[in-house]
Design a protein around this motif. Sequence first.
Motif, PDB file in Angstrom:
ATOM      1  N   LEU A  26     -18.155  24.503  44.560  1.00  0.00           N
ATOM      2  CA  LEU A  26     -17.623  23.295  43.935  1.00  0.00           C
ATOM      3  C   LEU A  26     -17.555  23.396  42.415  1.00  0.00           C
ATOM      4  O   LEU A  26     -16.690  22.779  41.786  1.00  0.00           O
ATOM      5  CB  LEU A  26     -18.458  22.075  44.331  1.00  0.00           C
ATOM      6  CG  LEU A  26     -18.372  21.671  45.799  1.00  0.00           C
ATOM      7  CD1 LEU A  26     -19.339  20.527  46.091  1.00  0.00           C
ATOM      8  CD2 LEU A  26     -16.942  21.264  46.173  1.00  0.00           C
ATOM      9  N   ALA A  27     -18.446  24.171  41.819  1.00  0.00           N
ATOM     10  CA  ALA A  27     -18.441  24.305  40.355  1.00  0.00           C
ATOM     11  C   ALA A  27     -17.544  25.438  39.878  1.00  0.00           C
ATOM     12  O   ALA A  27     -17.340  25.605  38.672  1.00  0.00           O
ATOM     13  CB  ALA A  27     -19.860  24.529  39.845  1.00  0.00           C
ATOM     14  N   GLY A  28     -16.984  26.216  40.797  1.00  0.00           N
ATOM     15  CA  GLY A  28     -16.140  27.346  40.422  1.00  0.00           C
ATOM     16  C   GLY A  28     -14.771  26.908  39.932  1.00  0.00           C
ATOM     17  O   GLY A  28     -14.337  25.775  40.167  1.00  0.00           O
ATOM     18  N   PRO A  29     -14.039  27.808  39.251  1.00  0.00           N
ATOM     19  CA  PRO A  29     -12.742  27.465  38.671  1.00  0.00           C
ATOM     20  C   PRO A  29     -11.624  27.475  39.703  1.00  0.00           C
ATOM     21  O   PRO A  29     -11.755  28.048  40.784  1.00  0.00           O
ATOM     22  CB  PRO A  29     -12.531  28.568  37.639  1.00  0.00           C
ATOM     23  CG  PRO A  29     -13.204  29.761  38.246  1.00  0.00           C
ATOM     24  CD  PRO A  29     -14.424  29.202  38.945  1.00  0.00           C
ATOM     25  N   THR A  30     -10.516  26.827  39.353  1.00  0.00           N
ATOM     26  CA  THR A  30      -9.294  26.854  40.148  1.00  0.00           C
ATOM     27  C   THR A  30      -8.150  27.326  39.255  1.00  0.00           C
ATOM     28  O   THR A  30      -8.284  27.355  38.025  1.00  0.00           O
ATOM     29  CB  THR A  30      -8.943  25.460  40.695  1.00  0.00           C
ATOM     30  OG1 THR A  30      -8.556  24.614  39.605  1.00  0.00           O
ATOM     31  CG2 THR A  30     -10.122  24.836  41.433  1.00  0.00           C
TER      32      THR A  30
END
Length: 199
Positions: A26-30
Amino acid sequence: MTSTPDLGPAARRMAGLLADVSDSQLAGPTPNGGMPLGALIDHVGGFALAFTWAAAKDFPDGPSQPPSADAARLAPDWRVRVPERLDALAAAWRSAEAWQGMTRAGGVDLPGDQAGFVAMNELVVHGWDVSRAIGRPYDAGADEIEACLAFVGPAVEQSGGQGVPGLFGPAVEVGDEAPALDRLIAMTGRDPSWTADRG
């Protein structure tokens, strides 16, 4: 854009991708400007609700605002709630009346048919965002991609490739031989070669 697409396949594909998201991701980039995945999922839930209202032309009391993008706003049951909203979105846009007349979404008044294509584009492009963020394959239907290209292309051309505020950023250059999905993704300001490990 004379025919009205079925949002169901894109909505189901999005729901399937969300089911594969782990808490640690959830905290990772997109690819969406590096937006954290949790914030993007909050946005997906918000736009699904807003465009369901837009289809029904039935709005809650109070001012209309753009969907938020804040992971802190994700409810503990988002894995149930967001897919339910996606199902409702697809069902609402199966009504012919949804595509007619004027409606409102994100604080903007717009024709119903345009709102429907915005919703389709959000599902397809953000579905690609989620798939890349979690390292899953993405296989949008050719009809969905063509519907999105027919909507996005004129907007990109009108902006001179500089993007459309509130919808997508400046276009990324890709070759004419690029697949249709890559061309769509590039038009919306994303690098089709983006991967989570390269950010």
